[in-house]
Each structure stands twice: as structure tokens, then as C-alpha cells.
Design a protein around this motif. Structure first.
Motif, mmCIF file in Angstrom:
data_model
loop_
_atom_site.group_PDB
_atom_site.id
_atom_site.type_symbol
_atom_site.label_atom_id
_atom_site.label_comp_id
_atom_site.label_asym_id
_atom_site.label_seq_id
_atom_site.Cartn_x
_atom_site.Cartn_y
_atom_site.Cartn_z
ATOM 1 N N SER A 68 4.745 4.362 -0.068
ATOM 2 C CA SER A 68 5.538 3.497 -0.959
ATOM 3 C C SER A 68 6.822 4.210 -1.369
ATOM 4 O O SER A 68 7.890 3.584 -1.450
ATOM 5 C CB SER A 68 4.737 3.126 -2.218
ATOM 6 N N GLN A 113 4.109 -3.527 -3.554
ATOM 7 C CA GLN A 113 2.652 -3.397 -3.476
ATOM 8 C C GLN A 113 1.987 -4.161 -4.627
ATOM 9 O O GLN A 113 0.926 -4.733 -4.466
ATOM 10 C CB GLN A 113 2.281 -1.908 -3.522
ATOM 11 N N ASP A 191 5.377 -3.706 1.422
ATOM 12 C CA ASP A 191 4.379 -2.713 1.037
ATOM 13 C C ASP A 191 3.025 -3.408 0.887
ATOM 14 O O ASP A 191 2.805 -4.127 -0.093
ATOM 15 C CB ASP A 191 4.807 -2.061 -0.283
HETATM 16 MG MG MG Z 1 1.626 2.669 -1.829
#
Ligand code: MG
Ligand code: ATP
Length: 270
Positions: A68, A113, A191
Motif C-alpha cells: 500500500s 484498501q 489496493d
Molecule cells: Mg495494504
């Protein structure tokens, strides 16, 4: 009224100099150090990579390996401690905050994410956000048509008036994906966009992402833990302890078979 942004317009009229070898995104020796509890923690130890225009690249690696963090640097959402990101010919670290924001808005779509949806806005308004920010009325004309189109793509027609807290996690993730794609960005940075989806839904979304690469030349960088998702990519980069440990060339295939990738990842101990 400002015009609806489109990647082809952005590509043809901008000052950017595309990479001579068709590269749209490059990272050179990225190092990222965070200050945590009074000490420095280096998360990325010198990552270099290149992504070609229209390429579908997956980033895999264990939890905490820096996926990330790397994606945020590639999308210009955060700055490296040292090293450079070159996005469509522009060196991000040489840009002012304002210029970097403009580049990000014109060229990238980002799926976070943890979704980052706006709780007080409904689905339509969340997806419309890039237009609203650009001063384009999202209820009219081409903007409205694109919103309808992308809501169909992620199968959320009928949920336009729901707020994020009235959706399942998988539905929220699809809203985030729709928002990232609605302006047809030159590059999509995603993500774990299928992390909360069931098998069927995730397969459908990945198929749509793959088609947008194959048919529309969309460039995608996808972070995922899931070998079945990564198998849709042309190339898989494996990250471990903040560096790229391996590169697996899969090539563009119509039949997505995850087995060769799973075998290779098993050989790497992943
Ligand atoms: Mg991550
Ligand atoms: N803003 C921050 N401040 C301090 N440390 C951070 C920050 N962001 C990330 N880290 C640390 O950097 C490391 C890598 O985090 P990152 O989120 O990039 O991992 P990841 O590979 O995406 O993991 P996951 O698969 O669990 O999402 C972790 O140890 C994390 O604690």
C-alpha cells in the motif's frame, strides 16, 4: 462549464512526454522511511519498476511488506523519502503540491484498501465526486452518462440513493471502484479492490478490469493477496521486506488460469 476529463484528451494535450518505450509509470530507487514512536522505520528499501501503457501489473507480497505504501507513492498520494516517481513523463517529486494534485486528478484513479467513501454522500454522489470536484454537474450530459455506465459495470444500479453505511463491505468496495474509474483515468491504482467481494463478484470485477485493459488500453496496477486476482495481470511483481523480490511474466491471455502463478508463488514460499 469545464469539460469532462478523459484520459485520451489528457494524454494528447498535456505537456507530458510519454516514455520512449511506452512507459506510463516509473519508479526509481524509492525509499520510504516513517518516523514511528521516536525511531525511523524504513518500509521501502529502494524499489524500481516500470509499467507500460495499457499494461496490467499485479503487486503481491505478505501483509506489511509495503504494497500500500508503494501504491500511494506511485499515485502521488505520498512522497518518497528519496527516489523518484515519473507519471506519464512528469517527475512527481519536482511538482508543487498543486501541480501534483492536478496530475493525480487528471491521470490516476485510486481505489483505497479501506474504501475512503464519504459517509454523508449517497452512492451516486460518491461516484460523482471527481466530477463535482472538477466543477462538472454530475446530473447532466456526459458526466451523468458515465456515472450510469460505471454503476452498471460494478452492478450497483438501484443503489444510487444508499449511503455507505447502508451497503455491505463488498458493495462499498464496488462504489470505490466506480469512483476511481468514472473519469476513465490513464492509470488505475487499486489496493485490494476485490478483497471484500465473494468469489462470483470478484471474478466479474476482475473480468471487467481485464477487459478495460484489453479493449480500452487501460493501465492497471493492482495490489492483491489473491493469486486468482493476480492471475488476470500481464505481469506480477512480488514484494518482500520493502523490495521487489521477483517478477513473473504471465503475458496477456484470454483464458485466465491461476495455476501456473500459484505454482510459482509456492516455489517462492508465498
Ligand atoms: Mg495494504
Ligand atoms: N503512515 C505510517 N506511519 C508509520 N508506519 C507506517 C505508515 N504506513 C505504513 N506503515 C508501516 O509500513 C509497513 C508497510 O505497510 P503497508 O500498509 O504498505 O503494507 P501492506 O503490504 O500494504 O500490508 P497489507 O497487505 O496488510 O495491506 C507496515 O509495517 C506499516 O506499519
Amino acid at each position: 462549464m469545464p469539460s469532462v476529463p478523459s484520459p485520451s484528451e489528457a494524454r494528447s494535450s498535456g505537456p507530458a512526454v510519454p516514455g520512449r518505450d511506452g512507459t506510463i509509470l516509473e519508479a526509481h530507487n524509492l525509499i520510504k522511511t516513517f518516523r514511528l514512536g521516536g525511531r525511523d522505520v524504513t518500509v521501502l528499501h529502494g524499489v524500481s519498476l516500470k509499467v507500460k501503457r495499457g499494461e496490467f501489473v499485479a503487486l503481491m507480497g505478505p501483509s506489511g511488506s509495503g504494497k500500500s505504501t508503494l501504491l500511494q507513492l506511485l499515485g502521488g498520494l505520498d512522497r518518497p523519502t528519496s527516489g523518484e516517481v515519473i507519471l506519464d513523463g512528469e517527475v512527481v517529486s519536482r511538482l508543487s503540491e498543486g501541480e501534483a494534485t492536478r496530475l493525480r486528478r487528471d491521470k490516476t484513479g485510486f481505489v483505497f484498501q479501506f474504501f475512503n467513501l464519504i459517509p454523508l454522500l449517497d452512492v451516486y454522489e460518491n461516484v460523482a465526486l471527481p466530477f463535482t470536484i472538477a466543477g462538472v454537474d454530475p446530473r447532466r450530459g456526459e458526466a451523468a452518462a458515465r456515472i450510469v455506465d460505471v454503476l452498471e459495470m460494478v452492478d450497483l444500479v438501484g443503489c444510487e440513493r444508499n449511503r455507505p453505511d447502508q451497503l455491505s463491505a463488498g458493495e462499498q468496495q464496488r462504489v470505490a471502484l466506480a469512483r476511481a474509474l468514472v473519469c476513465r483515468p490513464a492509470i488505475l491504482l487499486a489496493d485490494e479492490p476485490t478483497g471484500n467481494l465473494d468469489y462470483a463478484n470478484s471474478g466479474q470485477i476482475l473480468d471487467k478490469l481485464w477487459r478495460s485493459c484489453d479493449e480500452r488500453g487501460q493501465t492497471i496496477v493492482l495490489v492483491t493477496h489473491d493469486a486468482r486476482a493476480a492471475a488476470h495481470a500481464d505481469r506480477v511483481l512480488v514484494i518482500g521486506d520493502g523490495a521487489i523480490r521477483d517478477e513473473i511474466e504471465l503475458g496477456r491471455r484470454k483464458e485466465i488460469d491461476p495455476r501456473p502463478l500459484i505454482t510459482r508463488l509456492a516455489q517462492l514460499g508465498l
